[in-house]
Design a protein around this motif. Sequence first.
Motif, short mmCIF file in Angstrom:
data_model
loop_
_atom_site.label_atom_id
_atom_site.label_comp_id
_atom_site.label_asym_id
_atom_site.label_seq_id
_atom_site.Cartn_x
_atom_site.Cartn_y
_atom_site.Cartn_z
N ASP A 28 43.72 60.64 14.73
CA ASP A 28 42.62 61.17 15.27
C ASP A 28 41.35 60.71 14.43
OD1 ASP A 28 44.22 62.21 17.47
OD2 ASP A 28 44.21 64.27 16.30
N GLU A 29 41.56 60.92 12.99
CA GLU A 29 40.58 60.49 12.15
C GLU A 29 40.05 59.11 12.29
OE1 GLU A 29 39.06 60.74 7.34
OE2 GLU A 29 41.11 61.66 8.40
N ALA A 30 41.16 58.08 12.34
CA ALA A 30 40.65 56.79 12.66
C ALA A 30 40.15 56.43 13.91
CB ALA A 30 42.04 56.02 12.72
N ALA A 31 40.69 57.16 15.06
CA ALA A 31 39.95 57.09 16.43
C ALA A 31 38.52 57.55 16.29
CB ALA A 31 40.68 57.80 17.50
N ALA A 32 38.01 58.77 15.59
CA ALA A 32 36.95 59.29 15.61
C ALA A 32 36.01 58.32 14.72
CB ALA A 32 36.88 60.48 14.96
N LYS A 33 36.52 57.62 13.66
CA LYS A 33 35.76 56.71 12.96
C LYS A 33 35.34 55.56 13.79
CE LYS A 33 34.75 57.08 9.15
NZ LYS A 33 33.77 57.60 8.47
N LEU A 34 36.05 55.01 14.56
CA LEU A 34 35.63 53.78 15.53
C LEU A 34 34.61 54.25 16.55
CD1 LEU A 34 39.16 52.16 16.41
CD2 LEU A 34 37.15 51.17 15.33
N ASP A 35 34.91 55.62 17.07
CA ASP A 35 33.76 55.99 17.94
C ASP A 35 32.36 56.04 17.22
OD1 ASP A 35 35.47 56.26 20.02
OD2 ASP A 35 35.87 58.31 19.83
N GLN A 36 32.61 56.75 16.14
CA GLN A 36 31.19 56.93 15.16
C GLN A 36 30.72 55.61 14.90
OE1 GLN A 36 31.86 58.50 11.26
NE2 GLN A 36 29.79 58.41 10.86
N LEU A 37 31.26 54.55 14.60
CA LEU A 37 30.91 53.13 14.33
C LEU A 37 30.26 52.55 15.44
CD1 LEU A 37 33.64 51.90 11.99
CD2 LEU A 37 31.50 52.22 11.36
N LYS A 38 30.81 52.88 16.64
CA LYS A 38 30.31 52.18 17.90
C LYS A 38 29.01 52.75 18.24
CE LYS A 38 31.89 50.47 22.38
NZ LYS A 38 33.13 50.23 23.26
N LEU A 39 28.85 54.25 18.02
CA LEU A 39 27.71 55.00 18.36
C LEU A 39 26.46 54.48 17.53
CD1 LEU A 39 28.83 58.47 19.13
CD2 LEU A 39 27.94 57.02 20.69
N GLU A 40 26.88 54.27 15.97
CA GLU A 40 25.82 53.93 15.07
C GLU A 40 25.48 52.28 15.10
OE1 GLU A 40 27.43 54.93 11.37
OE2 GLU A 40 27.04 57.04 12.07
#
Length: 229
Positions: A28-40
């Motif tokens: 879950d933390e890894a998936a959230a990190k990917l989403d954050q990177l895409k948003l940024e």
Amino acid sequence: MRLFARLIILLLSLSAAACATQPPRFRDEAAAKLDQLKLEGGERLRPAEYASVLQAFLKGDAYLMESEQEEADRYFQMTILKGDLLAQEVAAEKARRLAEAARLAEEQRRAELERLARLEEERLVKAQAAEKARREAAEAERRKVRPVAKEPVLVASWTVRRGESLPLIASRPEVYGDRNLWPLIYRANRDQIRDPKHIWPGQVLRVPRNAGRDDFAEARRYAQDHPLH
């Protein structure tokens, strides 16, 4: 005894199955990190690095599908670490681009100010040149030599015209240019003028040219004392 052993084996199997169905700790933390990177904007700003992070996450999912939870978690942790590094790079790239945009904006502002300053300088130069030309033209006009009026050709005689009188004849530029000098003409033509108030067209009157300053002064006094109306 055999039944008890079978129960133990069944419990161990259920426990192992339950553990296998539990989600990995770091997915879950890894998936959230990917989403954050895409948003940024990581995918746009650092596409190669973002692809490497995504690849680590996908490998973790692949191991998870094969029930290799430990290996899957290792790749999910790798996803998080790479994501943190990429997030720092993305932030640095954004800051660099902002600084570059600010620098370009400042250069454009200075260039515009310099352009306006050059235009103002050119305007002032043109205005000064125009003012100088105007002053020079005015000075040239002021210094321009005015045409000198031609000196009248003095006559020694005058033929009387209709409506003329002795003062009028004396006032002619080619005679004396002074109406009060009519007594000079009268005295020089006493042989044909009995009354200075009466002369006739066609009479040719002599115009004395040998009169001096005293003669002029005396004639003017006589004209004042004996005005012809």
